[in-house]
Design an enzyme around this catalytic site. Sequence first.
Site, PDB file in Angstrom:
ATOM      1  N   LYS A  45       0.807  -1.236   0.000  1.00  0.00           N
ATOM      2  CA  LYS A  45       0.000   0.000   0.000  1.00  0.00           C
ATOM      3  C   LYS A  45       0.836   1.281   0.000  1.00  0.00           C
ATOM      4  O   LYS A  45       0.391   2.325   0.468  1.00  0.00           O
ATOM      5  CB  LYS A  45      -1.007   0.039   1.167  1.00  0.00           C
ATOM      6  CG  LYS A  45      -1.765  -1.216   1.433  1.00  0.00           C
ATOM      7  CD  LYS A  45      -2.177  -1.989   0.225  1.00  0.00           C
ATOM      8  CE  LYS A  45      -3.339  -1.444  -0.528  1.00  0.00           C
ATOM      9  NZ  LYS A  45      -3.701  -2.373  -1.647  1.00  0.00           N
ATOM     10  N   HIS A 100       7.444  -7.446  -2.110  1.00  0.00           N
ATOM     11  CA  HIS A 100       7.158  -6.888  -0.780  1.00  0.00           C
ATOM     12  C   HIS A 100       8.081  -7.517   0.272  1.00  0.00           C
ATOM     13  O   HIS A 100       7.929  -7.245   1.458  1.00  0.00           O
ATOM     14  CB  HIS A 100       5.717  -7.214  -0.357  1.00  0.00           C
ATOM     15  CG  HIS A 100       4.632  -6.453  -1.066  1.00  0.00           C
ATOM     16  ND1 HIS A 100       4.752  -5.146  -1.447  1.00  0.00           N
ATOM     17  CD2 HIS A 100       3.368  -6.818  -1.407  1.00  0.00           C
ATOM     18  CE1 HIS A 100       3.622  -4.752  -2.024  1.00  0.00           C
ATOM     19  NE2 HIS A 100       2.768  -5.743  -2.012  1.00  0.00           N
ATOM     20  N   SER A 130      -4.855   2.540   4.230  1.00  0.00           N
ATOM     21  CA  SER A 130      -5.036   1.877   2.943  1.00  0.00           C
ATOM     22  C   SER A 130      -5.023   0.358   3.124  1.00  0.00           C
ATOM     23  O   SER A 130      -5.843  -0.373   2.548  1.00  0.00           O
ATOM     24  CB  SER A 130      -3.911   2.311   1.995  1.00  0.00           C
ATOM     25  OG  SER A 130      -4.047   1.702   0.747  1.00  0.00           O
TER      26      SER A 130
HETATM   27  S1  PPS Z   1      -0.342  -3.147  -3.150  1.00  0.00           S
HETATM   28  O1  PPS Z   1      -1.541  -3.972  -2.805  1.00  0.00           O
HETATM   29  O2  PPS Z   1       0.715  -3.276  -2.154  1.00  0.00           O
HETATM   30  O3  PPS Z   1       0.135  -3.413  -4.505  1.00  0.00           O
HETATM   31  O4  PPS Z   1      -0.884  -1.646  -3.085  1.00  0.00           O
HETATM   32  P1  PPS Z   1      -0.116  -0.355  -3.630  1.00  0.00           P
HETATM   33  O5  PPS Z   1      -0.239  -0.277  -5.083  1.00  0.00           O
HETATM   34  O6  PPS Z   1       1.252  -0.305  -3.034  1.00  0.00           O
HETATM   35  O7  PPS Z   1      -0.930   0.815  -2.943  1.00  0.00           O
HETATM   36  C1  PPS Z   1      -2.276   1.083  -3.250  1.00  0.00           C
HETATM   37  C2  PPS Z   1      -2.513   2.527  -2.895  1.00  0.00           C
HETATM   38  O8  PPS Z   1      -1.937   3.368  -3.906  1.00  0.00           O
HETATM   39  C3  PPS Z   1      -2.959   4.201  -4.429  1.00  0.00           C
HETATM   40  N1  PPS Z   1      -2.685   4.525  -5.854  1.00  0.00           N
HETATM   41  C4  PPS Z   1      -2.589   5.781  -6.302  1.00  0.00           C
HETATM   42  N2  PPS Z   1      -2.672   6.969  -5.669  1.00  0.00           N
HETATM   43  C5  PPS Z   1      -2.564   8.087  -6.446  1.00  0.00           C
HETATM   44  N3  PPS Z   1      -2.404   8.068  -7.780  1.00  0.00           N
HETATM   45  C6  PPS Z   1      -2.299   6.897  -8.456  1.00  0.00           C
HETATM   46  N4  PPS Z   1      -2.142   6.904  -9.767  1.00  0.00           N
HETATM   47  C7  PPS Z   1      -2.401   5.684  -7.698  1.00  0.00           C
HETATM   48  N5  PPS Z   1      -2.364   4.367  -8.024  1.00  0.00           N
HETATM   49  C8  PPS Z   1      -2.542   3.675  -6.878  1.00  0.00           C
HETATM   50  C9  PPS Z   1      -4.234   3.381  -4.235  1.00  0.00           C
HETATM   51  O9  PPS Z   1      -5.385   4.176  -4.383  1.00  0.00           O
HETATM   52  C10 PPS Z   1      -3.998   2.874  -2.822  1.00  0.00           C
HETATM   53  O10 PPS Z   1      -4.096   3.910  -1.845  1.00  0.00           O
HETATM   54  P2  PPS Z   1      -5.417   4.294  -1.054  1.00  0.00           P
HETATM   55  O11 PPS Z   1      -4.971   5.271  -0.011  1.00  0.00           O
HETATM   56  O12 PPS Z   1      -5.970   3.029  -0.468  1.00  0.00           O
HETATM   57  O13 PPS Z   1      -6.336   4.918  -2.061  1.00  0.00           O
END
Ligand code: PPS
Length: 288
Positions: A45, A100, A130
């Site tokens: 996340k 991870h 998240s």
């Molecule tokens: S995972 O499951 O570990 O692969 O998740 P990860 O991709 O690391 O994290 C998911 C969060 O990243 C946000 N996200 C973004 N935020 C802003 N802009 C873009 N383009 C974007 N892409 C992914 C996603 O919404 C999750 O955060 P939260 O706070 O839950 O919305």
Amino acid sequence: MERMEVTETFAGVTLPGHLHTQESLAFAATFPFRPTDVVIATYPKSGTTWMQEILTLLFSRGDAVPAKTIPNWERAPWLEQIYFRDAVRDAAARRLITTHLPARVLAPALQQSKAKVIYVARNPKDVAVSFYHFHRLAKFLPDPGSFDTFLTRFLEGTVHYGSWFDHVKGWLGQRHLLDMLYVTYEELHQDLCGTARRLSAFLGCPVAPETLAALEQHCSFAAMRDNAMANYTLIPREIMDHSQGRFMRKGVVGDWRAHFSPLQAALFDRLYQEEMGDAGLPLRWPMA
Ligand code: PPS
């Protein structure tokens, strides 16, 4: 669906058995990296999917077709997951790999191979929020209970994938030993194009203004939320129940303020100070 209730323990960390077996984890721990490999390392996340998308656009020089036609887990497969052995593209000149796993498992092999590592970190308060919401959606993760219960486990480091503090200290502790670029979720928010330029310099992958424009458009939260190749809507409902929320949930900085009570914030700040205060690491987010 297979192994939904199974938990694996590896290198002192618990992991969902639906995604990992002891065999897949051992394969990851002994994986022969190449100097041309690019590894995205994150605590869950923290901006993993965003970085996968940005690198896809950088490598395609702004052509959105790969990002729109190939699921992100094929473009940048997870090293420690069961399917990795089949997904890794041995013939590819440059392999993009996601993990991870903690640094203590991978750092020796990465140091030796000279593979490039991009470590993405995010304000842990937003990570906790998240991750909590993701637990409600992802049926291969345990029921998180209330936010307070989950936060306690997050701070103890007993959630799947282990302690955020250990993960960040472990990887950033390697920043002078590995060929590593450190990027934060907050920097991606503040200056996507500037960070993409930094990535392109690190990777030796020139970036034209048109590439940056395409990247900015395609890697926006709105575009990724609607891209089935990045938003995990291709995953069946029994594994990710999208009626419980979206993978692309809010995508903002500071959402923790809408979730934390003053007491939770104070407890978090105290532990953060104990764990990170003297660590001497470049932590680039405001905690208050
Ligand atoms: S995972 O499951 O570990 O692969 O998740 P990860 O991709 O690391 O994290 C998911 C969060 O990243 C946000 N996200 C973004 N935020 C802003 N802009 C873009 N383009 C974007 N892409 C992914 C996603 O919404 C999750 O955060 P939260 O706070 O839950 O919305």
